[in-house]
Design an enzyme around this catalytic site. Structure first.
Site, short mmCIF file in Angstrom:
data_model
loop_
_atom_site.label_atom_id
_atom_site.label_comp_id
_atom_site.label_asym_id
_atom_site.label_seq_id
_atom_site.Cartn_x
_atom_site.Cartn_y
_atom_site.Cartn_z
N ASP A 119 7.56 -6.63 -9.93
CA ASP A 119 6.80 -5.84 -9.06
C ASP A 119 5.30 -6.13 -9.90
O ASP A 119 4.50 -6.91 -9.59
CB ASP A 119 7.08 -4.59 -9.20
CG ASP A 119 6.29 -3.69 -8.11
OD1 ASP A 119 5.79 -4.42 -7.31
OD2 ASP A 119 6.60 -2.40 -7.80
N GLY A 132 0.80 -1.30 0.12
CA GLY A 132 0.07 0.02 -0.04
C GLY A 132 0.86 1.25 -0.11
O GLY A 132 1.99 0.97 -0.07
N GLU A 141 10.66 2.55 -0.10
CA GLU A 141 10.26 2.89 -1.69
C GLU A 141 9.76 4.31 -1.32
O GLU A 141 10.43 5.48 -1.30
CB GLU A 141 9.30 1.99 -2.18
CG GLU A 141 8.62 2.47 -3.69
CD GLU A 141 7.48 1.58 -4.05
OE1 GLU A 141 7.50 1.51 -5.37
OE2 GLU A 141 6.58 1.18 -3.30
#
Length: 322
Positions: A275, A165, A197
């Protein structure tokens, strides 16, 4: 090492979201079958203006998966994708909050995925484990409910608890989910955490110290803190790095700025992954190729990174212990 040799090199994929593996043609077909209109033309379907818009699109696309066969086919298609990139195993992240048509029937959704992954294994494709994920915007109680289900189900396809998220929007959420992750670890589940990230090194520290992360998804901004890099090296924590995704989402302007080689050179166990490969427009061989061309990785370096992916793969660990 040419592309055929890269493809033949045994490796695992340890950071990939099943939600991000639907190709445009598949979504057009699913939407037609469901009687749903596309949010925009097929040519622009994967255009997003924000990360939240991207997450909303994931929920729309996964909401089109409404039957057992649809979900089983999605799982099988991922195993085909992984095998085409030379992966012999993978840990695939699934966040139940995106799969709206299966709300209240997690048992059915996991059974459908297990059916597809099992069929793929029977056909000689990659072996795949499931990492069920908490959304960062959820409550601690909702995370505990998911862990309760995972512990009770003890489904052999499930290898880990995950959390993903929008880190930037949610802020530091480690304490909210610490209890759920502690219980998951005590029950023998592995734990993997999106951090480093949109969050900085502090997110990685929270993942390690509050959530007991066995692996970090992304983790690239650890490079901003020598102390965090040292902690990763000392613990032997694997990073599931996704170079093209980081570039597409604007985390780094180009491959030359990407820190994967800096982290690897410092002794961190980095791996190369896709990803959300359909949306990013990449595959496993392409990700390795980008690193080879930008950082001058030798064949030995490539083998080192591939070996780290095998060592850090929960599914391979699970199958080896049976």
């Amino acid at each position: 090492m040419n592309d055929d040799e890269l493809r033949a090199l045994p490796k695992a994929e340890v950071h990939v979201h099943l939600e991000g593996c639907f190709e445009v043609d598949t979504l057009v077909s699913l939407a037609s079958n469901a009687g749903e209109a596309l949010p925009r033309s097929p040519e622009r379907l994967f255009e997003f203006t924000s990360f939240d818009g991207f997450l909303e699109f994931l929920s729309w696309s996964c909401g089109l998966v409404r039957s057992f066969d649809d979900a089983s086919q999605a799982a099988y298609a991922y195993a085909e994708r992984a095998s085409a990139g030379g992966a012999i195993a993978a840990d695939v992240i699934v966040n139940p909050t995106h799969w709206g048509s299966w709300r209240g029937d997690l048992t059915g959704l996991v059974s459908a995925f297990d059916d597809g992954f099992g069929a793929a294994e029977a056909d000689g494709l990659a072996t795949v484990g499931l990492c069920l994920s908490v959304m960062r915007q959820q409550s601690g109680a909702e995370a505990a409910e998911l862990v309760d289900w995972m512990i009770e189900a003890r489904h052999p396809r499930i290898v880990a608890l995950s959390i993903d998220g929008n880190e930037k929007l949610s802020g530091r959420t480690g304490r909210r989910f610490a209890s759920a992750f502690e219980r998951a670890g005590a029950a023998g589940l592995r734990r993997t955490v999106h951090a480093g990230e949109s969050s900085g090194p502090d997110g990685v520290i929270d993942a390690l110290e509050l959530l007991g992360a066995d692996r970090i998804d992304h983790g690239v901004r650890s490079v901003e803190s020598p102390e965090v890099v040292e902690a990763l090296v000392e613990r032997g924590t694997t990073l599931g790095v996704c170079p093209s995704s980081n570039l597409v989402l604007g985390l780094y302007p180009d491959m030359a700025s990407h820190p994967i080689e800096q982290l690897r050179s410092a002794g961190v166990a980095v791996t190369v992954n896709t990803d959300d490969p359909a949306f990013v427009g990449t595959d496993l061989v392409r990700e390795y190729r980008r690193c080879i061309e930008e950082f001058g990785w030798t064949d030995d370096t490539v083998r080192e990174v591939a070996a780290a992916s095998l060592a850090g793969c929960f599914q391979l660990e699970r199958t080896a212990s049976r």
